[in-house]
Design an enzyme around this catalytic site. Structure first.
Site, mmCIF file in Angstrom:
data_model
loop_
_atom_site.group_PDB
_atom_site.id
_atom_site.type_symbol
_atom_site.label_atom_id
_atom_site.label_comp_id
_atom_site.label_asym_id
_atom_site.label_seq_id
_atom_site.Cartn_x
_atom_site.Cartn_y
_atom_site.Cartn_z
ATOM 1 N N GLY A 14 8.913 4.898 0.110
ATOM 2 C CA GLY A 14 7.552 4.819 0.651
ATOM 3 C C GLY A 14 6.581 5.366 -0.381
ATOM 4 N N LEU A 15 5.359 5.629 0.055
ATOM 5 C CA LEU A 15 4.335 6.069 -0.895
ATOM 6 C C LEU A 15 4.718 7.351 -1.616
ATOM 7 C CD1 LEU A 15 1.041 5.313 1.058
ATOM 8 C CD2 LEU A 15 1.715 4.362 -1.153
ATOM 9 N N SER A 42 8.398 -0.149 3.719
ATOM 10 C CA SER A 42 8.437 1.251 4.152
ATOM 11 C C SER A 42 7.385 1.530 5.226
ATOM 12 C CB SER A 42 8.180 2.166 2.957
ATOM 13 O OG SER A 42 9.102 1.901 1.941
ATOM 14 N N GLY A 49 -5.474 3.511 9.325
ATOM 15 C CA GLY A 49 -6.816 4.086 9.278
ATOM 16 C C GLY A 49 -7.357 4.452 7.929
ATOM 17 N N GLY A 50 -6.645 5.257 7.158
ATOM 18 C CA GLY A 50 -7.194 5.602 5.862
ATOM 19 C C GLY A 50 -6.672 6.894 5.287
ATOM 20 N N ARG A 301 -6.275 15.442 16.928
ATOM 21 C CA ARG A 301 -5.324 14.627 17.691
ATOM 22 C C ARG A 301 -4.578 15.369 18.780
ATOM 23 N NH1 ARG A 301 -2.632 10.871 12.992
ATOM 24 N NH2 ARG A 301 -4.500 9.631 12.718
ATOM 25 N N SER A 410 -2.268 12.304 6.186
ATOM 26 C CA SER A 410 -0.849 12.038 5.900
ATOM 27 C C SER A 410 -0.712 11.034 4.771
ATOM 28 C CB SER A 410 -0.124 11.520 7.136
ATOM 29 O OG SER A 410 -0.620 10.267 7.514
ATOM 30 N N VAL A 411 -1.475 9.944 4.843
ATOM 31 C CA VAL A 411 -1.444 8.990 3.736
ATOM 32 C C VAL A 411 -1.855 9.723 2.466
ATOM 33 C CG1 VAL A 411 -2.401 6.870 2.831
ATOM 34 C CG2 VAL A 411 -2.024 7.081 5.260
#
Lengths: 669, 241
Positions: A14-15, A42, A49-50, A301, A410-411
Site C-alpha cells: 500500500g502507500l 491495496s 476524502g483526502g 469521528r 491516515s492517508v
C-alpha cells in the site's frame, strides 16, 4: 529451503510500504516488496476524502501552518499520541504533498474568484485569491481548525496509490504478489526477515533481509462490520505478536467511522460532511447541533459516532432489517458537486443501495474503520525490542493518532511516515550487515510447515470460517463504540474459548497449493490473538479516551491512564497477551493535556500538567516579545528529522510577503 | 419471500495435472442486498471451500473482482443478484489473462508488464521540483481532466472485452491507451507525441483498434475509451505528417 535475500524487505504494497521501498531503493539498496495482491489493489486505494497538509492556499486555509496541524492532531488524539511524532508528521506533510505532485497526482486545484460552498446547511460564497489560482485546493474535515484536507475529487487514495506505485515501477522495485508473510525470522533481538507462503503454489519461502518493514495496514476485519478491505485482517500485527518479544501498542484504540452505508458497511467519505452534508434522524431532524452545537457534523469521528449511537439508542434511528440507522443528507450539495467531487459516493449509492444521493438520503451508521493501534515503534519507526524490524502506516503504532485519528491524517501518515521512516530504514540497512543464519531460518520454516501439515493432514474438526465469524460477532457486540467491564470480560472469555477451539482446526479442502480454506485457517488463529489484545487492552483501560469509550468509566483519566498500552504474547500456548504500560511524559509535551472541546470537560488531570504549564510559560517569557514560532517550538519541544526534511515549508503567504510585486499563479497556465 | 438462486461456476485448477475445466452448479437462498461478493463467500464457506475468486475492497474501488457474469465482464462486488430476474447466474473468469484457478486471474502481472512496456508513469519536466517550496500552479480544469482519465482501476474488463486483444496478444488494449492519454495530457509530463508514437503508433497500439466498443461499453468506471483512442490517433497521425 528456498531463500531469497535483499537489503530492505517490505511487507505490504500500500502507500506506506511502497513509500518506504522507494526511500530505500533511492539509496541504492536492494529492495523487495511482498504483497497479498497486486500493489494497486491495496486498501490505500479506498481512501476517498483526502490528505491533511497545512498548505494554506485557500481562503479557509489561510494562516494554516505546522503548529495548527500539530495542535489539531494532538487534540484529536485526546492527548494519547507521541507529540514528537506528531511534530515530525505535521512538518513533513506539505513536503509529501508536493513530492506526490511531482510524481503525477492531479490534486484538485484552487480556482480564483467566487465559489459557492455549503456551510452549516447554508450556501456561502467564498472568494479565492488571484494568487492562489492553480495551487492545491483543500476541503474541510472534522476536528481541524483550517480547511486542510487536500484531495482529488473523492478518489484521493486511488490517485496517490497509482502515482506512488508508478514511481515504484519506474524505479524497478519488484513486488512479489500473492505472497503472504506468516512469521518473522528472529533470534529474540534482531529480525532477519520473514517466512512467507505463495498463495498460488503453496510454496514456503524464506525472505532474509537486513531490515523488515511491516506495512500491512489495519486489523479492521476482526470486526463483523468494517469499512476495511477484505485483506485488512491484522496479520502484520500478528507477525510481531507471534515473536513473543516485539510489542503492539494501544490495540484497544479502534476507530468507528460515522457514515458507512447500511448494510454493506462501505464507507461514504467524511468529505460528504466536510463539503456540507448533514445527518438526520428518522424524523428528518438534524440532530448533531443538539449534541455538539459548535462543531456539529464536523466534530471528530469518535464524537460523531458516539452521538449517532446515543441518538439511535434513544429510539431516533430508522428501523431496517439490519437494525437501526440514520440518514446522511448530501442532497443540499447539488448534483453538479456530487457528480464531480463525490462521484465514488454516488456510484456506491447507485450500485449498492439503488438510490440517487442527489435526490435521496443515504442510510448510514457508525462502522469499524481504523486501527490506531499496531506494531509499537519508536519515532524512527523501529521496534524497540527487535532490531531491524520497522513498521509504518496503519500497521504501526508510531504513534501520531493516539486514541483517535482525524480524517485525512491516515492517508497523510502513510506517505509522510513512509518518507521519514524510509530514511531511517535505509540508514539501518547501510549500518548493518545481512546475517543469514540458515539453521535459524530452517527452524521457522519447519514450524510453519508443521502448522500447515497439521491443518491439512490432521483430524481437526473446527471450521475456520465459522470461528472467524464468531470472533467478528464477539468483537462487534462487546468491543464496539461503547464499552463496559462486563461485556469486555465476556468478549475475553469467548475469544479465549475460540482460541482453544482453533487448536483443533480441520480442513475439507486438502490441497497444499491455492487453497482458500488453508489461507483462512492460517489466518484465524493469528487474528484471534490480535482480537484478544484488543479486548484485553480495552478491559484493562478503565477510562475513556478518544475512540476508547467506557460507559463505566466515562472520564478521561490522565492521572492513571496517560500511557500507552503495550501487549506481547511471550507464551505461544497462553490464551491471553501480557499487558504493560508506557507512560507519556507530560513534562516533555509541547501541548500539555487540556480540554478537547467536546461536551463537558470531565478529565481527571495529571499531576504534572499544572507544572508543565508553568514551565512552558517561563520558556515563553524567557524568549522575550513576539518570538519567531519556529524558535518557540524548538524551545518547547525540540525534535529531529532526517536533514533533507528539515527545511521550512514555503507558503503562499510567505511568497507574497517576499515578492509582492510578482504574485505567483499569474503565469500562463 | 427470499428465492433460491442458482450459480453456474467455471471450475478449473491449472496446477492440478488431472483436473479438467468444467462448470459446477450451486444453489443458495438470496438475501436482500445480496451481491455476487456475498454469494460467492457464502458458497465457499458453506458448500465448497476450494472455490477460488478475488475480492479486496468489495466496494467497486480496487478492481480485483472482474469476472464474466452472464456473458458480460464486470465487477462482481457491486453486482446485485437481484439484477437477474430468473435467478440464474453464470460466472466465468475474465478471458485474456493467466488463469490462477476458477474465477481468479492474474490481472496484476499483466498490468505491471504493461506499465513497464509503455512506461506508464509521469516523466517530469526538469524544472523546479523542490518539495520545500510552493508547488507549480496547474489549471484547475487540467487537474480535473487528468483525474477523469485516472479513474481506471485496472480491472481488466476492457482487455477481456476487446476482440483485437483476443486475436493479437501484443495489442496494448484500451487500458494502456487510456493511461498514455492520461500522461499525454498532463502538462507536467515531458514526453512529446513523438515519444508516444514509438510505443503506440502501430498495429499494437492505436492503429490496431477495430472500434468494436467492447472496452467502452463494459468499462465499470465509464471511461471514455473510444474518445481517447480517437484523440491519440489524431495525435499520432499528426506526428508523421
Amino acid at each position: 529451503m528456498k531463500l531469497i535475500y535483499t537489503d530492505s524487505l517490505v511487507i505490504g504494497a500500500g502507500l506506506a510500504g511502497l513509500r518506504v521501498a522507494i526511500a530505500t531503493k533511492e539509496r541504492g539498496l536492494d529492495t523487495l516488496v511482498l504483497s497479498l495482491i497486486p500493489a494497486k489493489r491495496s486498501h490505500s486505494a479506498a481512501a476517498q476524502g483526502g490528505m491533511q497538509a497545512s498548505l494554506g492556499n485557500t481562503v479557509k486555509g489561510m494562516g494554516d501552518n505546522e503548529d495548527i496541524h500539530f495542535q489539531d492532531t494532538v487534540k484529536g488524539s485526546d492527548w494519547g499520541c507521541d507529540q514528537d511524532v506528531a511534530r515530525m508528521f505535521a512538518h513533513c506533510a506539505p513536503k509529501a504533498i508536493r513530492e506526490l505532485t511531482n510524481w503525477g497526482v492531479p490534486w484538485s486545484r484552487v480556482s480564483a474568484g467566487p465559489r459557492d460552498v455549503i456551510m452549516n446547511a447554508q450556501k456561502v460564497t467564498l472568494h479565492e485569491a488571484e494568487e492562489a489560482h492553480g495551487l492545491i485546493n483543500a476541503r474541510d474535515f472534522g476536528g481541524t481548525k483550517k480547511w486542510r484536507t487536500c484531495y482529488t475529487a473523492d478518489g484521493t487514495g486511488h490517485s496517490l496509490l497509482y502515482a506512488v506505485d508508478n514511481q515504484a515501477i519506474s524505479m524497478g522495485i519488484p513486488v512479489h504478489e500473492r505472497i503472504e508473510a506468516l512469521s518473522l525470522i528472529h533470534d529474540g533481538k534482531r529480525c532477519h526477515g520473514v517466512i512467507a507462503r505463495c498463495l498460488v503454489t503453496g510454496e514456503l519461502r524464506a525472505y532474509v533481509a537486513k531490515s523488515t518493514t511491516i506495512a500491512t495496514g489495519g486489523y479492521g476485519k476482526i470486526y463483523e462490520i468494517s469499512t476495511n478491505a477484505t485483506i485488512c485482517e491484522g496479520i502484520g500485527q500478528a507477525l510481531a505478536l507471534d515473536t513473543g518479544v516485539a510489542t503492539l501498542g494501544n490495540m484497544e484504540a479502534v476507530q468507528f467511522h460515522p457514515t458507512a452505508i447500511v448494510p454493506a458497511g462501505i464507507l461514504t467519505t467524511e468529505g460528504c460532511r466536510g463539503d456540507g452534508g448533514i445527518l438526520r434522524d428518522k424524523d428528518g431532524h438534524r440532530f448533531m447541533p443538539d449534541y455538539e452545537p459548535e462543531k456539529k457534523e464536523l466534530a471528530s469521528r469518535d464524537v460523531v459516532s458516539r452521538r449517532m449511537t446515543e441518538h439511535m439508542r434513544k429510539g431516533n434511528g430508522v428501523d431496517s432489517p439490519y437494525g437501526p440507522h440514520l440518514w446522511l443528507d448530501i442532497t443540499l450539495l447539488g448534483r453538479e458537486h456530487i457528480e464531480t467531487n463525490l462521484r465514488e459516493v454516488k456510484e456506491i449509492c447507485e450500485y449498492f443501495l439503488g438510490i440517487d444521493p442527489c435526490k435521496e438520503w443515504i442510510p448510514v451508521r457508525p462502522t469499524q474503520h481504523y486501527s490506531m493501534g499496531g506494531v509499537r515503534t519508536n519515532a524512527t519507526g523501529e521496534s524497540p525490542q527487535l532490531k531491524g524490524l520497522f513498521s509504518v502506516g496503519e500497521a504501526a503504532c508510531w504513534d501520531m493518532h493516539g486514541f483517535n485519528r482525524l480524517g485525512g491524517n491516515s492517508v497523510a501518515e502513510t506517505v509522510v511516515g513512509g518518507m521519514i521512516i524510509g530514511k531511517y530504514v535505509a540508514d539501518f540497512c547501510e549500518q548493518n550487515s545481512l546475517e543469514i543464519d540458515t539453521a535459524l531460518t530452517q527452524k521457522f520454516i519447519d514450524k510453519l510447515q508443521n502448522e500447515i501439515d497439521n491443518l491439512v493432514d490432521g483430524n481437526g474438526k473446527e471450521n475456520p470460517f465459522e470461528l472467524k465469524k464468531e470472533m467478528q460477532r464477539i468483537m462487534m457486540n462487546y468491543v464496539g463504540i461503547f464499552r463496559n467491564g462486563p461485556e469486555l470480560d465476556k468478549a475475553i472469555q469467548e475469544l479465549k474459548a475460540l482460541l482453544l477451539r482453533a487448536k483443533n482446526l480441520g480442513l475439507k479442502c486438502k490441497k497444499r497449493h491455492s487453497n482458500p480454506e488453508l489461507v483462512e485457517a492460517l489466518r484465524v488463529t493469528r487474528m484471534l490473538k490480535v482480537a484478544l489484545t484488543v479486548a484485553c487492552g480495552a478491559a484493562a483501560r478503565t477510562e475513556s479516551r478518544g475512540a476508547h469509550s467506557r460507559e463505566d468509566y466515562p472520564q478521561r483519566n490522565d492521572k492513571d491512564w496517560l500511557n500507552r498500552t503495550l501487549a506481547t504474547w511471550p507464551d505461544a500456548e497462553s490464551l491471553t497477551p501480557v499487558l504493560r504500560y508506557e507512560a507519556l511524559d507530560v513534562m516533555k509535551m509541547e501541548l500539555p493535556p487540556g480540554y478537547r472541546g467536546y461536551g463537558n470537560d470531565n478529565t481527571i488531570a495529571h499531576p504534572d500538567t499544572e507544572k508543565r504549564i508553568i514551565e512552558i510559560n517561563k520558556v515563553i517569557a524567557a524568549l522575550g516579545d513576539d518570538p519567531d514560532r519556529h524558535t518557540l517550538q524548538q524551545a518547547l519541544m525540540p525534535y529531529t528529522l532526517p536533514s533533507h526534511l528539515l527545511p521550512p515549508n514555503e507558503r503562499l503567504s510567505d511568497t507574497l510577503a517576499i515578492t509582492p510585486s510578482q504574485p505567483v499563479g499569474n503565469k500562463p497556465l | 419471500m427470499s428465492r433460491q438462486i442458482s450459480f453456474n461456476i467455471f471450475r478449473y485448477d491449472p496446477q492440478d495435472g488431472q483436473d479438467k475445466p468444467k462448470m459446477e452448479r450451486y444453489q443458495l437462498t438470496e438475501t436482500p442486498g445480496m451481491t455476487v461478493f456475498i454469494a460467492l463467500n457464502q458458497l465457499r464457506e458453506q458448500q465448497d471451500t476450494s472455490l477460488q475468486f478475488d475480492f479486496v475492497c468489495r466496494a467497486g474501488i480496487c478492481g480485483s473482482c472482474a469476472m464474466v457474469i452472464n456473458g458480460f465482464p464486470t465487477l462482481a462486488c457491486r453486482t446485485l443478484t437481484a439484477n437477474y430476474p430468473d435467478g440464474e447466474i453464470t460466472l466465468m473468469p475474465l478471458p485474456g489473462f493467466e488463469l490462477i484457478g476458477d474465477l481468479s486471474v492474474n490481472t496484476g502481472k499483466f498490468m505491471r508488464e504493461l506499465a513497464e512496456r509503455l512506461k506508464l508513469w509521469l516523466h517530469p519536466k526538469p524544472d523546479d521540483q523542490d518539495m520545500h517550496r510552493l508547488e507549480n500552479p496547474m489549471a484547475p480544469e487540467e487537474a480535473a481532466r487528468i483525474y477523469e482519465l485516472e479513474r481506471c482501476v485496472e480491472c481488466g474488463v476492457c482487455v477481456s472485452a476487446c476482440a483485437t486483444k483476443q486475436m493479437r496478444d501484443t495489442f496494448v488494449g484500451a487500458v494502456g491507451m487510456m493511461k498514455i492519454a492520461r500522461f499525454e495530457m498532463d502538462s507536467r509530463d515531458n514526453r512529446s507525441a513523438d515519444d508516444f508514437y514509438h510505443v503506440i503508433g502501430n498495429q499494437d497500439g492505436v492503429f490496431g483498434c477495430m472500434t468494436l466498443l467492447g472496452c467502452q461499453d463494459n468499462c465499470p468506471k465509464d471511461l471514455p475509451h473510444m474518445q481517447q483512442i480517437a484523440y491519440l490517433r489524431r495525435k499520432m497521425a499528426s506526428t508523421i505528417l
